[in-house]
Design an enzyme around this catalytic site. Structure first.
Site, PDB file in Angstrom:
ATOM      1  CB  THR A  33      -0.918   0.009   1.237  1.00 21.50           C
ATOM      2  OG1 THR A  33      -1.562  -1.262   1.350  1.00 21.50           O
ATOM      3  CG2 THR A  33      -1.976   1.078   1.113  1.00 21.50           C
ATOM      4  CE  LYS A 145       0.695  -3.891   4.331  1.00 21.01           C
ATOM      5  NZ  LYS A 145       0.819  -2.425   4.158  1.00 21.01           N
ATOM      6  CD  GLU A 178       3.468  -5.620  13.250  1.00 24.13           C
ATOM      7  OE1 GLU A 178       4.368  -5.363  12.420  1.00 24.13           O
ATOM      8  OE2 GLU A 178       2.635  -6.524  13.082  1.00 24.13           O
TER       9      GLU A 178
END
Length: 270
Positions: A33, A145, A178
């Site tokens: 993204t 990802k 994270e």
């Protein structure tokens, strides 16, 4: 895999995906993204490198990345600000989990409006809670990802019950990894630290871009260590760098945090 086909689809409200697609059935795919800025893709070389790495580590055939880039720019057109999402699946085929001999790679390109509240976050900082949902270890997939994001779905769902902007996510050993959708880094005694991502978590494109500008040490970080940092930040490709104003009851002076980060940039670019 001697033969494969790559199909690029610029999505719209009527785009259809086969119910047999392996991305839908098994999460067999990956995505990136990116931020659209002045009709271009920010950090495209790093997003491209992510797609190439994901394809290699997940045993996909070599992608036609130039075709993907050209189609992405076509989808963006003259859009000045927004989001570009590129989803890649192995398409349909194969017996059960077994890989198809000739994959039919599906590339889905979507253009979306920018997220309005990220500018406010950059200016005012964010408050974080600690998620009780922890990330499992899988070194083979660590950093990637992939389309397997059920952990993050559950984390986001739990977040809705908490009074916070985002959450700190830990692994099964209680190491800081994270936030729900961004990387974390912190400053202590004029050194920059970020959590190790050897066993889980996503290696973000924006964090990689910072590594080219700042001396960042990757290490195991406990919650206690994170709370004792002089400054804490979140970052990803869409939000850029966002200062953390609070983690649970621990407060951070974001004016000081921004000054500490500016000093680090100045030091590294003398």
């Amino acid at each position: 895999m001697s033969k494969f086909k790559q199909t690029i689809i610029i999505t719209n409200d009527h785009t259809m995906v086969s119910f047999q697609d392996r991305g839908l059935n098994y999460g067999d795919g990956f995505f990136t993204t990116a931020r659209i800025n002045d009709a271009s893709i920010e950090h495209w070389p790093l997003h491209k490198a992510r797609l190439i790495e994901c394809a290699a580590r997940l045993a996909f055939p070599t992608l036609d990345v130039m075709a993907i880039e050209n189609a992405s720019l076509q989808a963006i057109g003259d859009m000045q600000s927004g989001i570009l999402k590129i989803v890649i699946t192995r398409g349909s085929g194969g017996r059960g989990y077994g890989l198809p001999e000739a994959p039919s790679i599906q590339v889905l390109i979507t253009v979306l409006p920018a997220v309005a509240h990220y500018k406010t976050w950059q200016e005012q900082g964010v408050s974080l809670a600690i998620s009780s949902i922890k990330l499992a270890h899988q070194p083979v997939l660590a950093g990637l990802k992939t389309l397997n994001r059920l952990e993050q779905v559950l984390i986001k769902n739990q977040m809705n019950t908490l009074n916070c902007d985002d959450v700190v996510v830990l692994d099964i050993n209680d190491n800081v990894i994270e936030s729900s959708a961004a990387n974390l880094f912190a400053i202590k005694n004029e050194q920059i630290f970020s959590p190790q991502l050897n066993n889980c978590g996503i290696t973000g494109v924006y964090l990689k871009s910072l590594c080219a500008k700042l001396a960042i040490e990757f290490k195991q970080i406990s919650v206690e260590e994170l709370l004792a940092m002089d400054a804490v930040f979140m970052c990803n490709s869409l939000m850029g760098v966002v200062p953390v104003a609070a983690i649970m009851d621990t407060q951070f002076d974001i004016t000081r945090s921004k000054a500490l980060l500016a000093t680090q940039f100045a030091k590294e670019n003398v």
